[in-house]
Design a protein around this motif. Structure first.
Motif, PDB file in Angstrom:
ATOM      1  N   LYS A  67      -5.992   4.652   6.361  1.00 51.40           N
ATOM      2  CA  LYS A  67      -5.147   3.864   7.274  1.00 51.40           C
ATOM      3  C   LYS A  67      -3.980   3.234   6.516  1.00 51.40           C
ATOM      4  N   THR A  68      -4.249   2.694   5.344  1.00 52.06           N
ATOM      5  CA  THR A  68      -3.208   2.087   4.520  1.00 52.06           C
ATOM      6  C   THR A  68      -2.188   3.124   4.085  1.00 52.06           C
ATOM      7  N   ARG A  69      -2.671   4.300   3.718  1.00 53.34           N
ATOM      8  CA  ARG A  69      -1.775   5.378   3.296  1.00 53.34           C
ATOM      9  C   ARG A  69      -0.856   5.796   4.442  1.00 53.34           C
ATOM     10  N   ALA A  70      -1.409   5.896   5.651  1.00 54.81           N
ATOM     11  CA  ALA A  70      -0.603   6.268   6.814  1.00 54.81           C
ATOM     12  C   ALA A  70       0.478   5.224   7.084  1.00 54.81           C
ATOM     13  N   LYS A  71       0.123   3.941   6.965  1.00 58.25           N
ATOM     14  CA  LYS A  71       1.103   2.874   7.156  1.00 58.25           C
ATOM     15  C   LYS A  71       2.201   2.946   6.097  1.00 58.25           C
ATOM     16  N   LEU A  72       1.806   3.185   4.848  1.00 59.23           N
ATOM     17  CA  LEU A  72       2.772   3.295   3.759  1.00 59.23           C
ATOM     18  C   LEU A  72       3.731   4.462   4.001  1.00 59.23           C
ATOM     19  N   GLU A  73       3.205   5.600   4.417  1.00 60.99           N
ATOM     20  CA  GLU A  73       4.055   6.759   4.687  1.00 60.99           C
ATOM     21  C   GLU A  73       5.025   6.474   5.826  1.00 60.99           C
ATOM     22  N   ALA A  74       4.573   5.737   6.852  1.00 59.98           N
ATOM     23  CA  ALA A  74       5.458   5.380   7.964  1.00 59.98           C
ATOM     24  C   ALA A  74       6.575   4.453   7.488  1.00 59.98           C
ATOM     25  N   ILE A  75       6.235   3.495   6.639  1.00 58.46           N
ATOM     26  CA  ILE A  75       7.239   2.582   6.098  1.00 58.46           C
ATOM     27  C   ILE A  75       8.232   3.338   5.214  1.00 58.46           C
ATOM     28  N   GLU A  76       7.724   4.243   4.384  1.00 54.31           N
ATOM     29  CA  GLU A  76       8.609   5.043   3.533  1.00 54.31           C
ATOM     30  C   GLU A  76       9.567   5.871   4.375  1.00 54.31           C
ATOM     31  N   GLN A  77       9.071   6.414   5.482  1.00 49.53           N
ATOM     32  CA  GLN A  77       9.923   7.216   6.363  1.00 49.53           C
ATOM     33  C   GLN A  77      11.002   6.343   7.006  1.00 49.53           C
ATOM     34  N   ARG A  78      10.603   5.153   7.444  1.00 47.06           N
ATOM     35  CA  ARG A  78      11.584   4.232   8.043  1.00 47.06           C
ATOM     36  C   ARG A  78      12.664   3.859   7.032  1.00 47.06           C
ATOM     37  N   LEU A  79      12.269   3.615   5.781  1.00 45.34           N
ATOM     38  CA  LEU A  79      13.243   3.302   4.740  1.00 45.34           C
ATOM     39  C   LEU A  79      14.170   4.483   4.469  1.00 45.34           C
ATOM     40  N   ALA A  80      13.596   5.669   4.426  1.00 42.76           N
ATOM     41  CA  ALA A  80      14.410   6.865   4.196  1.00 42.76           C
ATOM     42  C   ALA A  80      15.402   7.056   5.340  1.00 42.76           C
ATOM     43  N   ASP A  81      14.955   6.821   6.589  1.00 43.39           N
ATOM     44  CA  ASP A  81      15.857   6.954   7.751  1.00 43.39           C
ATOM     45  C   ASP A  81      16.930   5.885   7.715  1.00 43.39           C
ATOM     46  N   TRP A  82      16.587   4.702   7.296  1.00 41.82           N
ATOM     47  CA  TRP A  82      17.502   3.573   7.262  1.00 41.82           C
ATOM     48  C   TRP A  82      18.597   3.805   6.211  1.00 41.82           C
ATOM     49  N   ASP A  83      18.236   4.509   5.150  1.00 45.43           N
ATOM     50  CA  ASP A  83      19.155   4.743   4.042  1.00 45.43           C
ATOM     51  C   ASP A  83      20.116   5.906   4.305  1.00 45.43           C
ATOM     52  N   LYS A  84      19.907   6.648   5.386  1.00 44.29           N
ATOM     53  CA  LYS A  84      20.765   7.808   5.673  1.00 44.29           C
ATOM     54  C   LYS A  84      22.145   7.328   6.105  1.00 44.29           C
ATOM     55  N   THR A 113     -22.991   1.922  -1.631  1.00 43.40           N
ATOM     56  CA  THR A 113     -23.691   2.810  -0.717  1.00 43.40           C
ATOM     57  C   THR A 113     -22.705   3.786  -0.096  1.00 43.40           C
ATOM     58  N   ARG A 114     -23.211   4.831   0.500  1.00 48.78           N
ATOM     59  CA  ARG A 114     -22.367   5.824   1.161  1.00 48.78           C
ATOM     60  C   ARG A 114     -21.588   5.172   2.295  1.00 48.78           C
ATOM     61  N   GLU A 115     -22.253   4.260   3.003  1.00 44.57           N
ATOM     62  CA  GLU A 115     -21.589   3.566   4.114  1.00 44.57           C
ATOM     63  C   GLU A 115     -20.396   2.757   3.607  1.00 44.57           C
ATOM     64  N   GLU A 116     -20.581   2.013   2.515  1.00 45.86           N
ATOM     65  CA  GLU A 116     -19.477   1.239   1.944  1.00 45.86           C
ATOM     66  C   GLU A 116     -18.343   2.161   1.483  1.00 45.86           C
ATOM     67  N   PHE A 117     -18.709   3.285   0.885  1.00 44.20           N
ATOM     68  CA  PHE A 117     -17.711   4.251   0.429  1.00 44.20           C
ATOM     69  C   PHE A 117     -16.918   4.797   1.606  1.00 44.20           C
ATOM     70  N   ASP A 118     -17.615   5.163   2.690  1.00 42.80           N
ATOM     71  CA  ASP A 118     -16.938   5.710   3.869  1.00 42.80           C
ATOM     72  C   ASP A 118     -16.006   4.687   4.503  1.00 42.80           C
ATOM     73  N   VAL A 119     -16.429   3.432   4.555  1.00 43.68           N
ATOM     74  CA  VAL A 119     -15.579   2.372   5.113  1.00 43.68           C
ATOM     75  C   VAL A 119     -14.315   2.232   4.275  1.00 43.68           C
ATOM     76  N   GLN A 120     -14.458   2.194   2.960  1.00 41.59           N
ATOM     77  CA  GLN A 120     -13.289   2.048   2.098  1.00 41.59           C
ATOM     78  C   GLN A 120     -12.381   3.273   2.156  1.00 41.59           C
ATOM     79  N   THR A 121     -12.952   4.452   2.329  1.00 44.33           N
ATOM     80  CA  THR A 121     -12.150   5.664   2.483  1.00 44.33           C
ATOM     81  C   THR A 121     -11.301   5.576   3.748  1.00 44.33           C
ATOM     82  N   ALA A 122     -11.892   5.083   4.833  1.00 46.35           N
ATOM     83  CA  ALA A 122     -11.154   4.923   6.091  1.00 46.35           C
ATOM     84  C   ALA A 122     -10.044   3.889   5.947  1.00 46.35           C
ATOM     85  N   VAL A 123     -10.333   2.780   5.265  1.00 43.64           N
ATOM     86  CA  VAL A 123      -9.312   1.752   5.033  1.00 43.64           C
ATOM     87  C   VAL A 123      -8.164   2.327   4.213  1.00 43.64           C
ATOM     88  N   LEU A 124      -8.490   3.090   3.187  1.00 44.29           N
ATOM     89  CA  LEU A 124      -7.467   3.704   2.353  1.00 44.29           C
ATOM     90  C   LEU A 124      -6.612   4.681   3.159  1.00 44.29           C
TER      91      LEU A 124
END
Length: 83
Positions: A61-78, A48-59
């Motif tokens: 949020k997950t993408r934002a967390k991944l980008e934050a972790i990648e940034q922390r790793l990049a900063d740590w490696d400097k 359903t559209r509702e299920e799709f929208d929920v999964q889009t929001a989860v994705l």
């Protein structure tokens, strides 16, 4: 997946496009059409559209967390950066 009202509405729409020259569809045909539509929709594994929208929001949020972790790793490696 699809509730009864949605399936009824879809069945009505399909029956509306049948030309008037073919006459009114008998109840048995309507029941077969409804069952066929339900099977076809289940086989398509739709959400359903509702299920799709929920999964889009989860994705997102997950993408934002991944980008934050990648940034922390990049900063740590400097060089010269304290951990």
């Amino acid at each position: 997946m699809f509730n009864a009202a949605q399936l009824e509405g879809l069945t009505r729409k399909v029956l509306e496009i049948i030309p008037d020259e073919m006459g009114q569809a008998p109840e048995a045909f309507k029941a077969q059409l409804k069952a066929g539509l339900q099977r076809a929709l289940q086989d398509m594994d739709l959400v359903t559209r509702e299920e799709f929208d929920v999964q889009t929001a989860v994705l997102a949020k997950t993408r934002a967390k991944l980008e934050a972790i990648e940034q922390r790793l990049a900063d740590w490696d400097k060089p010269g950066k304290d951990v």
